[in-house]
Design an enzyme around this catalytic site. Structure first.
Site, PDB file in Angstrom:
ATOM      1  N   GLY A  80      27.982  57.851  36.805  1.00 54.94           N
ATOM      2  CA  GLY A  80      28.684  56.580  36.743  1.00 54.94           C
ATOM      3  C   GLY A  80      28.779  55.815  38.046  1.00 54.94           C
ATOM      4  O   GLY A  80      29.542  54.847  38.151  1.00 54.94           O
ATOM      5  N   ASP A  88      17.482  65.969  36.921  1.00 56.04           N
ATOM      6  CA  ASP A  88      18.416  66.694  36.060  1.00 56.04           C
ATOM      7  C   ASP A  88      17.644  67.539  35.050  1.00 56.04           C
ATOM      8  O   ASP A  88      16.978  67.004  34.156  1.00 56.04           O
ATOM      9  CB  ASP A  88      19.313  65.715  35.302  1.00 56.04           C
ATOM     10  CG  ASP A  88      20.311  65.037  36.213  1.00 56.04           C
ATOM     11  OD1 ASP A  88      21.036  65.745  36.921  1.00 56.04           O
ATOM     12  OD2 ASP A  88      20.373  63.787  36.211  1.00 56.04           O
ATOM     13  N   MET A 123      30.581  66.494  39.904  1.00 60.43           N
ATOM     14  CA  MET A 123      30.255  65.705  38.722  1.00 60.43           C
ATOM     15  C   MET A 123      31.387  64.711  38.450  1.00 60.43           C
ATOM     16  O   MET A 123      32.547  65.102  38.312  1.00 60.43           O
ATOM     17  CB  MET A 123      30.056  66.613  37.504  1.00 60.43           C
ATOM     18  CG  MET A 123      28.826  67.496  37.572  1.00 60.43           C
ATOM     19  SD  MET A 123      27.270  66.575  37.774  1.00 60.43           S
ATOM     20  CE  MET A 123      27.279  65.521  36.315  1.00 60.43           C
ATOM     21  N   MET A 134      17.922  69.956  31.995  1.00 61.09           N
ATOM     22  CA  MET A 134      18.878  70.289  30.943  1.00 61.09           C
ATOM     23  C   MET A 134      18.214  71.139  29.872  1.00 61.09           C
ATOM     24  O   MET A 134      17.061  70.891  29.503  1.00 61.09           O
ATOM     25  CB  MET A 134      19.429  69.016  30.309  1.00 61.09           C
ATOM     26  CG  MET A 134      20.056  68.040  31.276  1.00 61.09           C
ATOM     27  SD  MET A 134      20.636  66.571  30.402  1.00 61.09           S
ATOM     28  CE  MET A 134      21.256  65.594  31.766  1.00 61.09           C
ATOM     29  N   MET A 143      21.119  72.122  35.194  1.00 65.26           N
ATOM     30  CA  MET A 143      22.228  72.161  34.238  1.00 65.26           C
ATOM     31  C   MET A 143      21.790  73.045  33.074  1.00 65.26           C
ATOM     32  O   MET A 143      21.571  72.582  31.953  1.00 65.26           O
ATOM     33  CB  MET A 143      22.579  70.751  33.775  1.00 65.26           C
ATOM     34  CG  MET A 143      23.219  69.924  34.861  1.00 65.26           C
ATOM     35  SD  MET A 143      23.745  68.301  34.296  1.00 65.26           S
ATOM     36  CE  MET A 143      22.204  67.417  34.470  1.00 65.26           C
ATOM     37  N   HIS A 165      18.716  69.508  40.034  1.00 67.27           N
ATOM     38  CA  HIS A 165      20.035  69.855  39.501  1.00 67.27           C
ATOM     39  C   HIS A 165      19.829  70.637  38.201  1.00 67.27           C
ATOM     40  O   HIS A 165      19.467  70.071  37.170  1.00 67.27           O
ATOM     41  CB  HIS A 165      20.806  68.555  39.251  1.00 67.27           C
ATOM     42  CG  HIS A 165      22.193  68.737  38.737  1.00 67.27           C
ATOM     43  ND1 HIS A 165      22.942  67.678  38.264  1.00 67.27           N
ATOM     44  CD2 HIS A 165      22.975  69.842  38.600  1.00 67.27           C
ATOM     45  CE1 HIS A 165      24.117  68.120  37.870  1.00 67.27           C
ATOM     46  NE2 HIS A 165      24.165  69.431  38.052  1.00 67.27           N
ATOM     47  N   GLY A 181      25.297  65.751  30.861  1.00 68.86           N
ATOM     48  CA  GLY A 181      24.522  65.801  29.632  1.00 68.86           C
ATOM     49  C   GLY A 181      23.847  64.499  29.273  1.00 68.86           C
ATOM     50  O   GLY A 181      22.771  64.496  28.681  1.00 68.86           O
ATOM     51  N   PHE A 182      24.456  63.384  29.655  1.00 71.60           N
ATOM     52  CA  PHE A 182      23.912  62.078  29.293  1.00 71.60           C
ATOM     53  C   PHE A 182      24.128  61.082  30.427  1.00 71.60           C
ATOM     54  O   PHE A 182      25.123  61.146  31.148  1.00 71.60           O
ATOM     55  CB  PHE A 182      24.588  61.538  28.027  1.00 71.60           C
ATOM     56  CG  PHE A 182      24.431  62.420  26.831  1.00 71.60           C
ATOM     57  CD1 PHE A 182      23.294  62.341  26.034  1.00 71.60           C
ATOM     58  CD2 PHE A 182      25.397  63.352  26.516  1.00 71.60           C
ATOM     59  CE1 PHE A 182      23.143  63.173  24.937  1.00 71.60           C
ATOM     60  CE2 PHE A 182      25.250  64.191  25.415  1.00 71.60           C
ATOM     61  CZ  PHE A 182      24.127  64.095  24.625  1.00 71.60           C
ATOM     62  N   GLY A 183      23.203  60.141  30.553  1.00 67.38           N
ATOM     63  CA  GLY A 183      23.353  59.065  31.513  1.00 67.38           C
ATOM     64  C   GLY A 183      24.202  57.943  30.942  1.00 67.38           C
ATOM     65  O   GLY A 183      24.523  57.926  29.756  1.00 67.38           O
ATOM     66  N   GLY A 184      24.570  57.005  31.805  1.00 65.09           N
ATOM     67  CA  GLY A 184      25.275  55.814  31.353  1.00 65.09           C
ATOM     68  C   GLY A 184      26.750  55.981  31.064  1.00 65.09           C
ATOM     69  O   GLY A 184      27.369  55.114  30.439  1.00 65.09           O
ATOM     70  N   SER A 204      18.535  58.994  39.802  1.00 67.10           N
ATOM     71  CA  SER A 204      18.394  60.039  38.789  1.00 67.10           C
ATOM     72  C   SER A 204      17.288  59.687  37.809  1.00 67.10           C
ATOM     73  O   SER A 204      17.365  58.674  37.101  1.00 67.10           O
ATOM     74  CB  SER A 204      19.706  60.208  38.030  1.00 67.10           C
ATOM     75  OG  SER A 204      19.531  61.090  36.940  1.00 67.10           O
ATOM     76  N   ASP A 260      27.759  62.681  41.290  1.00 67.42           N
ATOM     77  CA  ASP A 260      26.787  62.363  40.236  1.00 67.42           C
ATOM     78  C   ASP A 260      27.521  61.930  38.969  1.00 67.42           C
ATOM     79  O   ASP A 260      28.291  62.699  38.402  1.00 67.42           O
ATOM     80  CB  ASP A 260      25.930  63.598  39.945  1.00 67.42           C
ATOM     81  CG  ASP A 260      24.888  63.363  38.864  1.00 67.42           C
ATOM     82  OD1 ASP A 260      24.745  62.216  38.395  1.00 67.42           O
ATOM     83  OD2 ASP A 260      24.205  64.333  38.492  1.00 67.42           O
ATOM     84  N   HIS A 269      16.652  62.635  42.277  1.00 71.02           N
ATOM     85  CA  HIS A 269      17.559  63.557  41.601  1.00 71.02           C
ATOM     86  C   HIS A 269      16.969  63.895  40.237  1.00 71.02           C
ATOM     87  O   HIS A 269      16.759  63.008  39.402  1.00 71.02           O
ATOM     88  CB  HIS A 269      18.937  62.929  41.443  1.00 71.02           C
ATOM     89  CG  HIS A 269      19.965  63.889  40.939  1.00 71.02           C
ATOM     90  ND1 HIS A 269      20.589  64.808  41.753  1.00 71.02           N
ATOM     91  CD2 HIS A 269      20.465  64.087  39.702  1.00 71.02           C
ATOM     92  CE1 HIS A 269      21.440  65.523  41.043  1.00 71.02           C
ATOM     93  NE2 HIS A 269      21.384  65.111  39.790  1.00 71.02           N
TER      94      HIS A 269
END
Length: 215
Positions: free
Chosen positions: A176, A34, A136, A36, A67, A65, A141-144, A7, A174, A32
């Site tokens: 974690g 994202d 999902m 947003m 979003m 993707h 909305g956020f990585g990590g 990602s 997608d 990937h």
């Protein structure tokens, strides 16, 4: 072997081209991306101009993707020679069937995504239309973020439906995904795993990609 889609949300934005080349050379299967809008999810990321700037660098297909709200307005902007999939959210589409067909009419494979609180039953009427279902495993909305284990139940359900009905969509997950859970992800039936922080946060990105794929 499970396919891996790093990602770009977790890449180094100050040198995005370098990171793209690195993961492509290391054996990534997709990029990937994202997208947003700050409305459907509480964050803003890439626009089509950034995606197009990577066309001469990327050597693997794009897994885009969306979003975003009103995805039909923007689908065409993300159709490039590198685009393999464009995935939209069930939660963002009032006329989901129409949006899926809009993507396919442009010669692109269509995916549908569901958030952690959205059941598989909400997309039952389009599973015969889509090429990919994205589960999902974090709230987008956020990585990590931390992997939500219950998402694997959805993966297993989607795999069972695919087998019982003779469908051929790919199952993607997608959020974690890391070395600690990638084996469970694969065993549940995931075909494509998205990994952001687990890839771009590694000291040796090339080795990390190989380790994630060779579970």
């Amino acid at each position: 072997m499970i396919k891996l889609a790093p990602s770009l949300l977790s890449a180094d934005f100050s040198d995005l081209g370098k990171d793209v080349k690195l993961v492509c050379d290391a054996g990534a299967d997709y990029l990937h991306i994202d997208v947003m809008d700050g409305h459907f999810v509480p964050n803003i990321s890439f626009g089509a101009c950034v995606v197009n700037s990577l066309n001469n660098i990327a050597t693997v297909p794009y897994d885009i993707h969306l979003m975003i709200e009103n995805p039909d307005q923007y689908i065409k902007e993300f159709v490039t020679e590198n685009t393999a999939y464009i995935t939209i959210h069930q939660e963002a589409c009032i006329h989901l069937n129409r949006t899926i067909n809009n993507i396919k009419d442009m010669g692109i494979k269509a995916g549908v995504s569901i958030n952690p609180a959205t059941p598989v039953s909400t997309i039952s009427e389009v599973l015969d239309l889509v090429d990919l279902v994205l589960v999902m495993s974090v709230n987008p909305g956020f990585g990590g973020q931390t992997f939500i284990e219950k998402s694997l139940k959805k993966v297993k359900e989607l795999k069972q439906i695919r087998e019982e009905k003779g469908l051929d969509y790919k199952i993607e997950i997608d959020g974690g995904v890391n070395l600690e859970n990638i084996s469970r992800v694969k065993a549940a039936g995931v075909d494509i795993a998205v990994a952001g922080s687990a890839v771009f946060g590694a000291n040796d990105i090339s080795k990390r990609i190989k380790d994630l794929k060779n579970v």
